[in-house]
Every structure is written in structure tokens, then in C-alpha cells.
Design a protein around this motif. Sequence first.
Motif, mmCIF file in Angstrom:
data_model
loop_
_atom_site.group_PDB
_atom_site.id
_atom_site.type_symbol
_atom_site.label_atom_id
_atom_site.label_comp_id
_atom_site.label_asym_id
_atom_site.label_seq_id
_atom_site.Cartn_x
_atom_site.Cartn_y
_atom_site.Cartn_z
ATOM 1 N N LEU A 121 74.688 -85.938 -51.781
ATOM 2 C CA LEU A 121 74.928 -86.414 -53.146
ATOM 3 C C LEU A 121 74.035 -85.680 -54.146
ATOM 4 C CD1 LEU A 121 75.255 -90.217 -52.338
ATOM 5 C CD2 LEU A 121 77.094 -88.721 -53.176
ATOM 6 N N CYS A 122 72.773 -85.477 -53.773
ATOM 7 C CA CYS A 122 71.849 -84.752 -54.664
ATOM 8 C C CYS A 122 72.317 -83.317 -54.885
ATOM 9 C CB CYS A 122 70.431 -84.773 -54.088
ATOM 10 S SG CYS A 122 69.653 -86.397 -54.225
ATOM 11 N N ALA A 123 72.804 -82.679 -53.832
ATOM 12 C CA ALA A 123 73.310 -81.312 -53.975
ATOM 13 C C ALA A 123 74.485 -81.277 -54.951
ATOM 14 C CB ALA A 123 73.720 -80.755 -52.614
ATOM 15 N N ALA A 124 75.345 -82.282 -54.891
ATOM 16 C CA ALA A 124 76.478 -82.344 -55.822
ATOM 17 C C ALA A 124 75.994 -82.528 -57.257
ATOM 18 C CB ALA A 124 77.425 -83.479 -55.430
ATOM 19 N N PHE A 125 74.862 -83.218 -57.435
ATOM 20 C CA PHE A 125 74.276 -83.401 -58.771
ATOM 21 C C PHE A 125 73.481 -82.174 -59.207
ATOM 22 C CE2 PHE A 125 73.915 -88.268 -58.102
ATOM 23 C CZ PHE A 125 75.155 -88.479 -58.686
ATOM 24 N N GLY A 126 73.165 -81.276 -58.254
ATOM 25 C CA GLY A 126 72.331 -80.123 -58.577
ATOM 26 C C GLY A 126 70.866 -80.502 -58.699
ATOM 27 N N THR A 127 70.433 -81.480 -57.905
ATOM 28 C CA THR A 127 69.053 -81.945 -57.950
ATOM 29 C C THR A 127 68.510 -82.090 -56.528
ATOM 30 O OG1 THR A 127 67.591 -83.584 -58.964
ATOM 31 C CG2 THR A 127 69.598 -84.431 -57.961
ATOM 32 N N SER A 128 67.224 -82.344 -56.411
ATOM 33 C CA SER A 128 66.601 -82.537 -55.100
ATOM 34 C C SER A 128 66.462 -84.022 -54.806
ATOM 35 C CB SER A 128 65.214 -81.885 -55.079
ATOM 36 O OG SER A 128 64.335 -82.603 -55.921
ATOM 37 N N LEU A 129 66.202 -84.336 -53.541
ATOM 38 C CA LEU A 129 65.967 -85.717 -53.134
ATOM 39 C C LEU A 129 64.763 -86.294 -53.867
ATOM 40 C CD1 LEU A 129 67.227 -87.742 -51.143
ATOM 41 C CD2 LEU A 129 65.636 -86.924 -49.417
ATOM 42 N N SER A 130 63.696 -85.500 -54.015
ATOM 43 C CA SER A 130 62.504 -85.972 -54.729
ATOM 44 C C SER A 130 62.817 -86.278 -56.185
ATOM 45 C CB SER A 130 61.374 -84.945 -54.648
ATOM 46 O OG SER A 130 60.845 -84.907 -53.350
ATOM 47 N N ALA A 131 63.582 -85.407 -56.830
ATOM 48 C CA ALA A 131 63.945 -85.638 -58.230
ATOM 49 C C ALA A 131 64.836 -86.873 -58.350
ATOM 50 C CB ALA A 131 64.645 -84.418 -58.810
ATOM 51 N N PHE A 132 65.715 -87.083 -57.378
ATOM 52 C CA PHE A 132 66.576 -88.270 -57.401
ATOM 53 C C PHE A 132 65.727 -89.535 -57.342
ATOM 54 C CE2 PHE A 132 68.816 -91.699 -55.256
ATOM 55 C CZ PHE A 132 69.967 -91.809 -56.031
ATOM 56 N N PHE A 133 64.765 -89.582 -56.426
ATOM 57 C CA PHE A 133 63.910 -90.760 -56.317
ATOM 58 C C PHE A 133 63.012 -90.908 -57.539
ATOM 59 C CE2 PHE A 133 64.967 -90.798 -51.766
ATOM 60 C CZ PHE A 133 65.241 -92.152 -51.619
ATOM 61 N N ALA A 134 62.586 -89.808 -58.126
ATOM 62 C CA ALA A 134 61.758 -89.883 -59.335
ATOM 63 C C ALA A 134 62.517 -90.572 -60.458
ATOM 64 C CB ALA A 134 61.306 -88.498 -59.778
#
Length: 193
Positions: free
Chosen positions: A59-72
Motif C-alpha cells: 500500500l505504501c508503494a502505491a502511495f509512493g511513500t515508505s512504511l516509516s513515513a506512513f506510520f509517521a
Amino acid sequence: MENDVKHLDSAIGENLRRQRLALGLTLEALAEASGVSRAMISRIERGETSPTALLLARLCAAFGTSLSAFFADAEQPASPFLARDEQPVWRDPDTGYIRRAVSPSGTGSNVDLTEVEFPAGARVTFAPQTANAGITQHMWLFQGEMELKVGETEYTLQPGDCLFMPLMAGITFHNPGKTPARYAIVLERRSGF
């Protein structure tokens, strides 16, 4: 760390929905971009299920973000200080690994600190994701042992060892030991991520 695990299913679901809507994506469009079913995305957004690390990574890859950025994005309001008892803790329902987001959010820093407790015998493989281009990480092992495969190169880490790796590479984490491994991930994003 075990006693500090918080139930973040609701916050994860709200954050997933907020990011999906901010990008103007329908459930169908996110499902197509991530390879995660529409029904599963809907269940996560409603807090009915806890996504696995692999599912969140897709899901993060589809958003163009990292797992850490998602949790942030799901963390507390911006502050330069984050007390240990307020640090979001998440458990991967598939492997049981525990992830603590140590960095205060909203500071504008391109560095994220994460503490991980990885169970004995557990293994997780993250496929290469072009959305993670330019993101790098250091893994610093404190306790136990870990085997990592980064692309086609394999490494065995003992306490005190540190491994630098690009997040874009396919990475397999494996704890071959009989006790949990504990380590820190220091992730650095390029400006603009």
C-alpha cells in the motif's frame, strides 16, 4: 517492548483512508495500484483487521511513500519530543515482529528511527519497490542474530553489527536464532519524500 504494544488498527485505518483520499484514489484505484484487494483495503480502513507488514509495504508503494513515513502520518501532533510511552507500537500479525516508531513526527527531518523486536525463526521478505528509490536505511543489531538478503547479497549480523542498504532493493529479514533479535532501523529519505 512486549508490554508496550498499542492497538493501532483504528489509527492505521484512518491514516490509510486519509492518504487515499488526499491522493484522490478510489478503493478500486488503490487496489489496482497496490495489488491488495478492495475488500481488504476497506476492512483495514474500518479498523476491522490489522494489515501485515507485507500488505502495508504494498500500500505504501502505491502511495509512493515508505512504511516509516506512513506510520509517521498516524502519530502524535508535531513536536521535537516523543516520550517512550507515547511512541506508536505495532505488531505484524503475520510474523509477530514488533515495530516501535521512535522519531517525533512532523519535525521535517528526513531521518526516521525505528526499534524492532524480531521473533526467533521469523522471516519477512519485502519485494523491490520503485517508490522507495532514494530511501536508504541502516540496520544496527543490538541483540540476537539476523540474516539479511539484500538483492542477491546475503549478510549475517551479530550484536553491534550495522548494515547499510537501499530500501528499493528486495530485502529478506530472517532471525535464525532461538531468541528474539532486537535492532534499530535508521531510515533516511531524500528531500521531498
